[in-house]
Design an enzyme around this catalytic site. Structure first.
Site, PDB file in Angstrom:
ATOM      1  NE  ARG A 111      93.607  72.626  19.737  1.00 37.66           N
ATOM      2  CZ  ARG A 111      93.430  71.310  19.638  1.00 37.66           C
ATOM      3  NH1 ARG A 111      94.226  70.589  18.886  1.00 37.66           N
ATOM      4  NH2 ARG A 111      92.459  70.706  20.305  1.00 37.66           N
ATOM      5  CG  HIS A 138      91.429  70.199  25.454  1.00 41.48           C
ATOM      6  ND1 HIS A 138      90.645  71.045  24.689  1.00 41.48           N
ATOM      7  CD2 HIS A 138      91.703  69.126  24.656  1.00 41.48           C
ATOM      8  CE1 HIS A 138      90.460  70.497  23.498  1.00 41.48           C
ATOM      9  NE2 HIS A 138      91.078  69.336  23.450  1.00 41.48           N
ATOM     10  CD  GLN A 141      88.698  65.668  24.549  1.00 40.57           C
ATOM     11  OE1 GLN A 141      89.146  66.075  23.496  1.00 40.57           O
ATOM     12  NE2 GLN A 141      87.912  64.597  24.607  1.00 40.57           N
ATOM     13  CG  ASP A 229      96.383  63.553  26.176  1.00 38.37           C
ATOM     14  OD1 ASP A 229      96.333  63.175  24.987  1.00 38.37           O
ATOM     15  OD2 ASP A 229      96.512  64.753  26.506  1.00 38.37           O
ATOM     16  CB  CYS A 268      91.335  63.782  24.547  1.00 39.17           C
ATOM     17  SG  CYS A 268      93.133  63.960  24.493  1.00 39.17           S
ATOM     18  NE  ARG A 296      86.056  67.881  21.932  1.00 37.36           N
ATOM     19  CZ  ARG A 296      87.237  68.359  21.555  1.00 37.36           C
ATOM     20  NH1 ARG A 296      88.211  67.539  21.215  1.00 37.36           N
ATOM     21  NH2 ARG A 296      87.469  69.666  21.547  1.00 37.36           N
TER      22      ARG A 296
HETATM   23  N1   CP Z   1      91.067  65.842  21.314  1.00 40.50           N
HETATM   24  C1   CP Z   1      91.368  66.884  20.524  1.00 40.50           C
HETATM   25  O1   CP Z   1      91.336  68.040  20.953  1.00 40.50           O
HETATM   26  O2   CP Z   1      91.667  66.541  19.248  1.00 40.50           O
HETATM   27  P1   CP Z   1      92.262  67.506  18.143  1.00 40.50           P
HETATM   28  O3   CP Z   1      93.675  67.863  18.560  1.00 40.50           O
HETATM   29  O4   CP Z   1      92.245  66.682  16.884  1.00 40.50           O
HETATM   30  O5   CP Z   1      91.419  68.732  18.045  1.00 40.50           O
HETATM   31  N1  NVA Z   2      97.683  66.974  25.632  1.00 40.34           N
HETATM   32  C1  NVA Z   2      97.511  67.002  24.201  1.00 40.34           C
HETATM   33  C2  NVA Z   2      96.059  67.045  23.865  1.00 40.34           C
HETATM   34  C3  NVA Z   2      95.759  66.986  22.385  1.00 40.34           C
HETATM   35  C4  NVA Z   2      94.271  67.051  22.097  1.00 40.34           C
HETATM   36  C5  NVA Z   2      98.247  68.188  23.624  1.00 40.34           C
HETATM   37  O1  NVA Z   2      98.202  69.274  24.212  1.00 40.34           O
HETATM   38  O2  NVA Z   2      98.890  68.027  22.580  1.00 40.34           O
END
Ligand code: CP
Ligand code: NVA
Length: 321
Positions: A111, A138, A141, A229, A268, A296
């Site tokens: 990530r 993502h 997700q 989101d 999400c 997930r």
């Molecule tokens: N939805 C999601 O990716 O959650 P986290 O940021 O908690 O991993």
């Molecule tokens: N769009 C959000 C998703 C978090 C799971 C971010 O990138 O922070």
């Protein structure tokens, strides 16, 4: 493709058939282990002896825990490398980290802030690299989201999804999925926050009907699925100005009423209740956000098996209930 498997940086790395196979496998594995304690491996334990390294340069609850639980349920294990406390935090390059991890573990989930970094990781690694979220996409997700939609009785072909708020990384992966699995997406954002036009165009070329509008009511009408989101993604700073622009795009009860009677609400998570979604919708009967979060784990298992080349060529495909 690597010596030891396949990278999953975006949904198109897998393609339509593999995504349908991932969904089928997730449904089957989820049903088959209903009575088992959460940490007990599936009876076939297909990833016995394999180790996944998770490298998180941004916060995570669901992605981190679901990959860890997925590895345990598949018979393997996961270790976590925090960028702050590792040499990445002192400037060791992504390329060197990729080459070292490739000699020590069997797969990597990353990530990070910039999509270019995960492309570099994938280029240098010779074990599968999985995208745990970047500024662009993502994809993990969205496998969980598709699984959740199907579980709630909605086939993907012909589905109408409505997205409200920010044209962000999660939406980009929804659009990519729409092109691959042939469902429609109506996107309602404030001016200036529309999705990347290249990603919209690619989905359209692939055969998906994509509408981009500034009118949330138009997007919601007769939709099967409503999604939103956070308005402010990790690493973004223009909070005050953006929040003001986003307010008319909050998913509230009056917007939900415009959708089909049996429409479901997905998010999400993490959610900012009162911002992008009202409490009434978030806590209401049509909200499936916690089933989506649980999924997930089941989705990651399919993604991992596909990345290791262990999701059978002749596996069943599912794009409907
Ligand atoms: N939805 C999601 O990716 O959650 P986290 O940021 O908690 O991993
Ligand atoms: N769009 C959000 C998703 C978090 C799971 C971010 O990138 O922070």
């Amino acid at each position: 493709m690597t010596a030891g498997g396949r990278h999953f940086l975006d949904l198109s790395d897998a393609g339509t058939d593999a995504i349908a196979a991932m969904i089928a496998d997730a449904i089957d594995r989820k049903a088959a282990r209903k009575a088992l304690p959460k940490g007990q491996p599936d009876p076939d334990a297909p990833l016995t002896g394999r180790v996944l390294a998770s490298v998180f340069e941004k916060n995570s609850t669901r992605t981190r825990i679901s990959f860890d639980m997925a590895m345990r349920q598949l018979g393997g294990s996961m270790l976590t490398l925090d960028s702050a406390s590792s040499q990445l935090g002192r400037g060791e390059s992504i390329a060197d980290t990729a080459r070292v991890l490739s000699r020590m573990v069997d797969a990597i989930v990353l990530r990070t802030d910039s999509h270019a970094k995960i492309e570099e990781m994938a280029h240098e690694a010779n074990v599968p690299v999985i995208n745990g979220l970047t500024d662009r996409s993502h994809p993990c997700q969205i496998i969980a989201d598709l699984l959740t939609i199907i579980e709630h009785g909605k086939p993907l072909p012909g589905l109408q999804v409505a997205w409200f708020g920010d044209g962000n990384n999660v939406l980009n992966s929804v659009l990519e999925a729409a092109g691959l699995l042939k469902f429609g997406v109506r996107v309602a954002t404030p001016a200036g926050y529309e999705p990347n036009p290249k990603i919209v165009e690619r989905a359209r070329k692939a055969g998906a009907e994509i509408v981009v509008t500034h009118d949330p009511t138009q997007a919601a009408k007769q939709a099967d699925v409503l999604m939103t989101d956070t308005w402010i993604s990790m690493g973004q700073t223009d909070a005050e100005q953006k929040r003001a622009a986003m307010t008319p795009f909050r998913v509230d009860a009056s917007l939900l009423k415009k959708a089909k009677d049996d429409a479901i609400f997905l998010h999400c998570l993490p959610a900012h209740v009162g911002d992008e979604v009202s409490e009434e919708v978030f806590e209401g009967a049509q909200s499936v956000v916690f089933a989506q979060a649980e999924n997930r784990i089941h989705a990651q298992k399919s993604i991992l098996l596909w990345s290791f080349g262990l999701l059978g060529q002749d596996a069943e495909r599912r794009t409907g209930p």
